[in-house]
Design a protein around this motif. Structure first.
Motif, PDB file in Angstrom:
ATOM      1  N   THR B 317      -2.086  -3.259  -1.508  1.00 57.96           N
ATOM      2  CA  THR B 317      -2.388  -2.138  -2.401  1.00 57.96           C
ATOM      3  C   THR B 317      -1.130  -1.313  -2.692  1.00 57.96           C
ATOM      4  O   THR B 317      -0.420  -0.936  -1.753  1.00 57.96           O
ATOM      5  CB  THR B 317      -3.447  -1.231  -1.739  1.00 57.96           C
ATOM      6  N   PRO B 318      -0.846  -1.027  -3.985  1.00 61.75           N
ATOM      7  CA  PRO B 318       0.375  -0.264  -4.296  1.00 61.75           C
ATOM      8  C   PRO B 318       0.317   1.164  -3.769  1.00 61.75           C
ATOM      9  O   PRO B 318      -0.763   1.733  -3.595  1.00 61.75           O
ATOM     10  CB  PRO B 318       0.417  -0.285  -5.827  1.00 61.75           C
ATOM     11  N   LYS B 319       1.525   1.695  -3.519  1.00 66.82           N
ATOM     12  CA  LYS B 319       1.657   2.982  -2.853  1.00 66.82           C
ATOM     13  C   LYS B 319       0.959   4.130  -3.585  1.00 66.82           C
ATOM     14  O   LYS B 319       0.316   4.979  -2.970  1.00 66.82           O
ATOM     15  CB  LYS B 319       3.141   3.332  -2.695  1.00 66.82           C
ATOM     16  N   GLU B 320       1.093   4.143  -4.904  1.00 66.38           N
ATOM     17  CA  GLU B 320       0.565   5.281  -5.671  1.00 66.38           C
ATOM     18  C   GLU B 320      -0.971   5.313  -5.554  1.00 66.38           C
ATOM     19  O   GLU B 320      -1.585   6.355  -5.344  1.00 66.38           O
ATOM     20  CB  GLU B 320       0.952   5.185  -7.148  1.00 66.38           C
ATOM     21  N   MET B 321      -1.534   4.130  -5.681  1.00 67.50           N
ATOM     22  CA  MET B 321      -2.977   3.970  -5.562  1.00 67.50           C
ATOM     23  C   MET B 321      -3.455   4.490  -4.213  1.00 67.50           C
ATOM     24  O   MET B 321      -4.397   5.257  -4.097  1.00 67.50           O
ATOM     25  CB  MET B 321      -3.272   2.465  -5.693  1.00 67.50           C
ATOM     26  N   ARG B 322      -2.717   4.026  -3.192  1.00 64.56           N
ATOM     27  CA  ARG B 322      -2.976   4.402  -1.815  1.00 64.56           C
ATOM     28  C   ARG B 322      -3.023   5.917  -1.659  1.00 64.56           C
ATOM     29  O   ARG B 322      -3.968   6.478  -1.129  1.00 64.56           O
ATOM     30  CB  ARG B 322      -1.801   3.893  -0.992  1.00 64.56           C
ATOM     31  N   SER B 323      -1.947   6.570  -2.161  1.00 66.34           N
ATOM     32  CA  SER B 323      -1.825   8.016  -1.926  1.00 66.34           C
ATOM     33  C   SER B 323      -2.944   8.777  -2.644  1.00 66.34           C
ATOM     34  O   SER B 323      -3.377   9.820  -2.190  1.00 66.34           O
ATOM     35  CB  SER B 323      -0.454   8.515  -2.366  1.00 66.34           C
ATOM     36  N   LYS B 324      -3.407   8.216  -3.806  1.00 68.95           N
ATOM     37  CA  LYS B 324      -4.477   8.887  -4.530  1.00 68.95           C
ATOM     38  C   LYS B 324      -5.771   8.926  -3.722  1.00 68.95           C
ATOM     39  O   LYS B 324      -6.457   9.942  -3.655  1.00 68.95           O
ATOM     40  CB  LYS B 324      -4.751   8.140  -5.840  1.00 68.95           C
ATOM     41  N   GLN B 326      -6.083   8.128  -0.528  1.00 68.83           N
ATOM     42  CA  GLN B 326      -5.885   8.355   0.917  1.00 68.83           C
ATOM     43  C   GLN B 326      -6.612   9.586   1.445  1.00 68.83           C
ATOM     44  O   GLN B 326      -7.310   9.507   2.462  1.00 68.83           O
ATOM     45  CB  GLN B 326      -4.393   8.487   1.198  1.00 68.83           C
ATOM     46  N   ASP B 381      -3.728   4.068 -14.373  1.00 63.22           N
ATOM     47  CA  ASP B 381      -2.474   3.311 -14.444  1.00 63.22           C
ATOM     48  C   ASP B 381      -2.639   1.844 -14.005  1.00 63.22           C
ATOM     49  O   ASP B 381      -1.676   1.100 -13.994  1.00 63.22           O
ATOM     50  CB  ASP B 381      -1.416   3.976 -13.555  1.00 63.22           C
ATOM     51  N   TYR B 382      -3.846   1.482 -13.595  1.00 60.42           N
ATOM     52  CA  TYR B 382      -3.977   0.134 -13.039  1.00 60.42           C
ATOM     53  C   TYR B 382      -4.929  -0.711 -13.858  1.00 60.42           C
ATOM     54  O   TYR B 382      -6.105  -0.380 -13.977  1.00 60.42           O
ATOM     55  CB  TYR B 382      -4.472   0.179 -11.593  1.00 60.42           C
TER      56      TYR B 382
END
Lengths: 462, 462
Positions: B317-324, B326, B381-382
């Protein structure tokens, strides 16, 4: 003040009595129906009861025939006792108990006599020192052996033996204090216990034997079949492709018995290890491998239980989305289900599980399709991820189940190598693929989970 | 041909012997270490061993004192036997066995004598008809009772009693054929068994008692705590927010023992139902409710096992997605974990589980946030759903766990109502929230799963 007999209170009392009576009758009828059902589910239960009764009647003939009675006297009672305590449902359990009892009695008898003679020579017959010394020895021996019973490896296989050891050791060393003919008593006890043990083992093996190994083998293969049934039916249930009134739900819910099957399996493995080679199971058959297979089946069952929770979550996903993902998901679920059922057939027939490979490969291809579909075009029309969540979760869980099935196939392949399964029946197996072995598994297996308590509570007594 | 003694073969033989010797020593040391560990894990095991030894030494004094011996004679043996067979680890198991043994002996003794006198009066002392009639009666009674032992409700609570019934019935009706003083023998047997049973029950209750009910209570609350530990640690592990070298993995994996806890719980419930009121558990305490709580805990544990499988799937899973995602995910997981731990504390302290409600509410708010986040802006964005799948699955499973926790809270609330938990300690409980009751649960609980075999194999013998 004495109350007068009131016709209303009499009527009430009568009513109460009648209610109680009809409730009592209803209870009895209920128990009778349950007993009938028990026998129908597994006729071996009724046979077992007659076997035990036969063995006891046989051994009690010791008492009736003069010649037999005179050689053993009242020690013949030990034979009756041994038969009752040792007779268990399966050959493995009976053999395990019989061997434990025989060896423990012998060993404890010898040690008990030894300790008595030692104490006797130290105390020189002093009636104060002797019981004190005997008491100290009994205290230490009992505490030690009781503590050793907590060791898991002893508990699993020799718990009964350790209990009999304490019992015999105490009986021999205590009664040696009073009994002047202690050697004769000990000898009679060992002989009668051996006779009782032999009779019950013989009856258990030679009259309609129930092999724990066979039960274990059938249970494990049947459990895998249940998982397969769920997955085969899951696609239709989830995507609602069944006709009205049609439903697989009943057979699908059978997987639930797999979740709590560990204890029964462990007990059967312990019993199976006592059994000699029989039927298709050769000497030193790798029973331990069934533990690994069972654990992997349960791991798969946990995933399936999570999947089961999603069966009613379907409505939220829009139709177009559904239809896009439906094909690979259904393919994956059905192929994994078929693979599991094929694994179950192979295990049951003891042939190498190669026939399942085609289904595993097909399910992996479906998984790859699903992955690439998700990667590319699935979300073109949907910006609302929320509607997609349940179906994506289901797809992801199915991917997880596919990899669990692969691991399970590997462990069955391992068993196949260890137990040297032969391939001559592979053609037959391929034909059976369409009609799973439901009919072939003896009906006993259907009730094996019901039997769990029987097998775990292998209680003996005096 | 006689082979000459070769120095090399002697050396080899010597080497073999030394190897065997050192292996033997290593094995003994290993067993000793295991025994030490058993005692450290739960000192009650060592105490139990001494209790059994004490009871046996006490009862064997029957044999040493002239006056006691002369009133019972060799029947005193039955007292020793009863103590050994009846003494179990917990009070409930001992009481259950003792009552089963006592009642079954009495009932079977009476029926055995009755059937003997009936046969005797029919056959009028004929030495051919009498044993045949006795044999038929024994055969029928044994077969019937053995079959009844298969009934699940009998198996669970009265299995031992039914076995003792068969035993005593056979002993009395068989030995009545030879023994002329049958009434005196039967009387002595019943008396000595009662004495033996009383001694072992007394020692079990009054010397450091081990209550099955308390163990069950601790086990169930400890299991819920383990689930809470997993969820509290899950967020940090999954999103990798821990410092290097830090890890909760060890305590998180404890949940695995919950998966297979059913058998132990069921046994403890059966034992607990034999126990009188003790400590905080009043008469007719609703032990059956623990079965429901246990089943719901396991359902939650199955979901957690599925979650556990996703712990290593994170990297895709990409980082940005993760942080959203999380924040709400971690919040949900931590709050559910806290709710479970609070439920465990409330259950353990027997106070109403209201303190957990705030955490459940917080986890539900986090769940709503997550849902709306997924609904609106998560996928802006995905377009590659594939990268999002694992994290969406995890989020979905967490939502599932939240609803499982709610059900669990309801069932504990039900127990609280049934058992009339009182609220006076609620302030203390709120304080304990940060420091869970890990230290308070007696260390015995840590090993209760280890003990499982002890409790399931409640084997008795003669």
């Amino acid at each position: 003040m004495v109350s007068q007999t009131n016709p209303i209170s009499i009527r009430k009392g009568w009513q109460c009595l009648m209610n109680w009576h009809s409730e009592f009758i209803a209870n009895i009828v209920n128990v009778m129906l349950q007993l009938k059902k028990l026998g129908k589910e597994d006729p071996r239960r009724a046979i077992h009861s007659f076997k035990v009764a036969f063995a006891i009647t046989l051994v009690s003939s010791f008492y009736y025939f003069n010649s037999l009675y005179h050689s053993f006297g009242s020690s013949a009672m030990w034979a009756v006792m041994t038969v009752i305590v040792v007779s268990e449902f399966s050959v493995g359990a009976t053999l395990g108990k019989g061997l434990n009892r025989g060896l423990a009695t012998f060993l404890a008898g010898v040690l008990g006599l030894g300790s008595y003679y030692m104490v006797h020579s130290i105390s020189r017959g002093d009636h104060i020192i002797e019981p004190i010394l005997l008491g100290i020895i009994i205290f230490l021996a009992t505490a030690g052996v009781t503590y050793i019973r907590f060791l898991p490896q002893m508990k699993a296989r020799y718990d009964y033996g350790l209990l009999v050891f304490i019992l015999t050791f105490c009986l021999v060393s205590v009664s040696s204090f009073r009994d002047k003919e202690i050697l004769k008593t000990a000898q009679d006890r060992v002989t009668t216990i051996l006779i009782g043990g032999l009779i019950s083992v013989m009856v258990c093996i030679f009259v309609c034997p129930v092999w724990a190994g066979g039960d274990l083998h059938n249970l494990v293969s049947k459990n895998i079949q249940k998982l397969g049934n769920f997955l085969e039916g899951f696609g239709d249930e989830y995507f609602g492709t069944l006709e009205d009134g049609e439903s697989n739900k009943l057979s699908m819910q059978e997987y639930k018995s797999v979740l709590n099957s560990k204890q029964v399996e462990d007990n059967l493995i312990n019993f199976a290890r006592w059994e000699p080679c029989h039927g298709r199971f050769r000497f030193q058959y790798p029973w331990q491998q069934y533990q690994k297979i069972g654990n992997l089946s349960r791991q798969c069952a946990y995933r399936i239980d999570t999947l089961n929770g999603f069966l009613n979550n379907f409505s939220k996903t829009p139709k177009e989305m559904r239809s896009k993902i439906q094909e690979p998901c259904m393919k994956m679920s059905i192929e994994t289900g078929k693979a599991l059922k094929q694994l179950s057939v192979s295990l049951h027939k003891m042939i190498p599980p190669s026939a399942a490979n085609t289904h595993i490969a097909a399910s992996k291809i479906a998984a790859t399709n699903l992955r690439s579909m998700i990667k590319t075009n699935l979300l073109e029309d949907y910006t609302n991820l929320f509607e997609v969540v349940p179906i994506v979760t289901v797809a992801s869980l199915l991917l997880d189940v596919v990899s669990s099935t692969e691991k399970l196939a590997e462990s069955i392949q391992e068993l196949s190598n260890l137990a040297k399964f032969k391939n001559k029946e592979s053609k037959v197996a391929a034909q059976d693929q369409k009609s799973p072995h439901h009919e072939e598994v003896p009906q006993c297996v259907i009730t094996i989970n019901h039997l769990s308590t029987n097998l775990t509570h292998n209680i003996g007594t005096s």
